[in-house]
Write a protein that holds these residues in place. Sequence first.
Motif, PDB file in Angstrom:
ATOM      1  N   GLY A  92       0.796  -1.224   0.000  1.00  0.00           N
ATOM      2  CA  GLY A  92       0.000   0.000   0.000  1.00  0.00           C
ATOM      3  C   GLY A  92       0.831   1.277   0.000  1.00  0.00           C
ATOM      4  N   SER A  93       2.133   1.145  -0.093  1.00  0.00           N
ATOM      5  CA  SER A  93       3.012   2.319  -0.069  1.00  0.00           C
ATOM      6  C   SER A  93       2.871   3.132  -1.351  1.00  0.00           C
ATOM      7  CB  SER A  93       4.472   1.892   0.097  1.00  0.00           C
ATOM      8  OG  SER A  93       4.657   1.249   1.339  1.00  0.00           O
ATOM      9  N   ASP A  94       2.953   4.458  -1.211  1.00  0.00           N
ATOM     10  CA  ASP A  94       2.844   5.358  -2.360  1.00  0.00           C
ATOM     11  C   ASP A  94       4.203   5.774  -2.901  1.00  0.00           C
ATOM     12  OD1 ASP A  94       0.024   5.487  -2.354  1.00  0.00           O
ATOM     13  OD2 ASP A  94       0.098   6.931  -0.706  1.00  0.00           O
ATOM     14  N   ALA A  95       5.233   5.715  -2.062  1.00  0.00           N
ATOM     15  CA  ALA A  95       6.565   6.171  -2.468  1.00  0.00           C
ATOM     16  C   ALA A  95       7.584   5.655  -1.454  1.00  0.00           C
ATOM     17  CB  ALA A  95       6.618   7.695  -2.526  1.00  0.00           C
ATOM     18  N   VAL A  96       8.845   5.816  -1.787  1.00  0.00           N
ATOM     19  CA  VAL A  96       9.933   5.475  -0.873  1.00  0.00           C
ATOM     20  C   VAL A  96      10.761   6.736  -0.640  1.00  0.00           C
ATOM     21  CG1 VAL A  96      12.063   4.135  -0.594  1.00  0.00           C
ATOM     22  CG2 VAL A  96      10.030   3.056  -1.579  1.00  0.00           C
ATOM     23  N   LEU A  97      10.989   7.061   0.618  1.00  0.00           N
ATOM     24  CA  LEU A  97      11.837   8.181   1.007  1.00  0.00           C
ATOM     25  C   LEU A  97      13.033   7.609   1.739  1.00  0.00           C
ATOM     26  CD1 LEU A  97      12.485  11.210   1.517  1.00  0.00           C
ATOM     27  CD2 LEU A  97      11.152  11.004   3.619  1.00  0.00           C
ATOM     28  N   ILE A  98      14.222   7.905   1.261  1.00  0.00           N
ATOM     29  CA  ILE A  98      15.421   7.428   1.947  1.00  0.00           C
ATOM     30  C   ILE A  98      16.129   8.604   2.604  1.00  0.00           C
ATOM     31  CG2 ILE A  98      15.715   5.389   0.501  1.00  0.00           C
ATOM     32  CD1 ILE A  98      17.930   6.875  -0.985  1.00  0.00           C
ATOM     33  N   LEU A  99      16.645   8.347   3.779  1.00  0.00           N
ATOM     34  CA  LEU A  99      17.394   9.353   4.512  1.00  0.00           C
ATOM     35  C   LEU A  99      18.860   9.269   4.113  1.00  0.00           C
ATOM     36  CD1 LEU A  99      15.716   8.826   7.981  1.00  0.00           C
ATOM     37  CD2 LEU A  99      15.052  10.395   6.151  1.00  0.00           C
ATOM     38  N   LYS A 100      19.620  10.217   4.560  1.00  0.00           N
ATOM     39  CA  LYS A 100      21.034  10.268   4.215  1.00  0.00           C
ATOM     40  C   LYS A 100      21.805   9.321   5.136  1.00  0.00           C
ATOM     41  CE  LYS A 100      24.738  13.389   3.209  1.00  0.00           C
ATOM     42  NZ  LYS A 100      25.138  14.735   2.956  1.00  0.00           N
ATOM     43  N   ASP A 101      21.876   8.093   4.709  1.00  0.00           N
ATOM     44  CA  ASP A 101      22.539   7.028   5.452  1.00  0.00           C
ATOM     45  C   ASP A 101      23.512   6.355   4.489  1.00  0.00           C
ATOM     46  OD1 ASP A 101      22.411   4.843   7.763  1.00  0.00           O
ATOM     47  OD2 ASP A 101      22.306   3.799   5.829  1.00  0.00           O
ATOM     48  N   HIS A 102      24.745   6.161   4.913  1.00  0.00           N
ATOM     49  CA  HIS A 102      25.775   5.650   4.000  1.00  0.00           C
ATOM     50  C   HIS A 102      25.402   4.312   3.375  1.00  0.00           C
ATOM     51  CE1 HIS A 102      29.575   4.910   2.100  1.00  0.00           C
ATOM     52  NE2 HIS A 102      29.637   3.748   2.712  1.00  0.00           N
ATOM     53  N   LEU A 103      24.931   3.368   4.162  1.00  0.00           N
ATOM     54  CA  LEU A 103      24.576   2.054   3.635  1.00  0.00           C
ATOM     55  C   LEU A 103      23.467   2.165   2.584  1.00  0.00           C
ATOM     56  CD1 LEU A 103      24.692  -1.056   3.606  1.00  0.00           C
ATOM     57  CD2 LEU A 103      23.042  -1.016   5.482  1.00  0.00           C
ATOM     58  N   ILE A 104      22.454   2.934   2.895  1.00  0.00           N
ATOM     59  CA  ILE A 104      21.329   3.093   1.974  1.00  0.00           C
ATOM     60  C   ILE A 104      21.771   3.827   0.710  1.00  0.00           C
ATOM     61  CG2 ILE A 104      19.042   4.116   1.679  1.00  0.00           C
ATOM     62  CD1 ILE A 104      19.087   1.719   3.609  1.00  0.00           C
ATOM     63  N   VAL A 105      22.450   4.941   0.872  1.00  0.00           N
ATOM     64  CA  VAL A 105      22.871   5.735  -0.288  1.00  0.00           C
ATOM     65  C   VAL A 105      23.848   4.951  -1.165  1.00  0.00           C
ATOM     66  CG1 VAL A 105      24.084   7.836  -1.008  1.00  0.00           C
ATOM     67  CG2 VAL A 105      22.392   7.933   0.828  1.00  0.00           C
ATOM     68  N   PRO A 143       7.718   5.861  -6.632  1.00  0.00           N
ATOM     69  CA  PRO A 143       8.643   6.991  -6.755  1.00  0.00           C
ATOM     70  C   PRO A 143       9.681   6.940  -5.629  1.00  0.00           C
ATOM     71  CG  PRO A 143       6.367   7.734  -6.853  1.00  0.00           C
ATOM     72  CD  PRO A 143       6.343   6.291  -6.443  1.00  0.00           C
ATOM     73  N   LEU A 144      10.906   7.303  -5.939  1.00  0.00           N
ATOM     74  CA  LEU A 144      12.003   7.284  -4.968  1.00  0.00           C
ATOM     75  C   LEU A 144      12.466   8.706  -4.699  1.00  0.00           C
ATOM     76  CD1 LEU A 144      14.115   5.761  -3.271  1.00  0.00           C
ATOM     77  CD2 LEU A 144      15.475   5.506  -5.368  1.00  0.00           C
ATOM     78  N   PHE A 145      12.350   9.127  -3.453  1.00  0.00           N
ATOM     79  CA  PHE A 145      12.759  10.466  -3.032  1.00  0.00           C
ATOM     80  C   PHE A 145      13.861  10.331  -1.978  1.00  0.00           C
ATOM     81  CE2 PHE A 145       8.046  10.810  -3.778  1.00  0.00           C
ATOM     82  CZ  PHE A 145       8.151  11.386  -5.039  1.00  0.00           C
ATOM     83  N   LYS A 180       3.926   8.945 -12.939  1.00  0.00           N
ATOM     84  CA  LYS A 180       2.979   9.509 -11.970  1.00  0.00           C
ATOM     85  C   LYS A 180       3.591  10.673 -11.188  1.00  0.00           C
ATOM     86  CE  LYS A 180       3.544   5.660  -8.725  1.00  0.00           C
ATOM     87  NZ  LYS A 180       2.792   4.614  -8.041  1.00  0.00           N
ATOM     88  N   THR A 181       4.914  10.733 -11.096  1.00  0.00           N
ATOM     89  CA  THR A 181       5.567  11.874 -10.450  1.00  0.00           C
ATOM     90  C   THR A 181       5.706  13.017 -11.442  1.00  0.00           C
ATOM     91  OG1 THR A 181       6.831  10.354  -9.070  1.00  0.00           O
ATOM     92  CG2 THR A 181       7.594  12.630  -9.165  1.00  0.00           C
ATOM     93  N   VAL A 182       6.097  12.697 -12.669  1.00  0.00           N
ATOM     94  CA  VAL A 182       6.312  13.721 -13.691  1.00  0.00           C
ATOM     95  C   VAL A 182       5.029  14.503 -13.968  1.00  0.00           C
ATOM     96  CG1 VAL A 182       6.934  14.121 -16.106  1.00  0.00           C
ATOM     97  CG2 VAL A 182       8.273  12.534 -14.726  1.00  0.00           C
TER      98      VAL A 182
END
Length: 128
Positions: free
Chosen positions: A15-28, A44-46, A106-108
Amino acid sequence: AHSDIPVLMASISSGSDAVLILKDHLIVSSIALIYQKCKVRSLPLFSLDEGSVNGGACLALGVREHDIGKKGAELLLKKINSSKTEKIISMKKLNLFYKKSHCLEKTVKHEKIILDSATNLGHKIIRM
């Protein structure tokens, strides 16, 4: 560990609409894989850093790494030339980093609203 990223991505709710990632070395450092997984699921990835937009995120709200380094150098020079203790500062001027080619349709389709809102809030738009 990087091997946890596929498990993490698989655990995102349907049911998620988007993914937001924080500034984390492993994730980035795993942004390319995260981008591919999001693309497959039409999510969408933000993010919150400039580098993630280069790696796959559609947009990010944050400060340029260059500006962080520059401000740090200025503070260091002040400290070297003075015995006064410097206060911790916040960098309040944010940029919206935007890479249309990484955005889902859908973001554009909301691009004008997103960019106008960022401009109205005083953020500089940096197209990448």
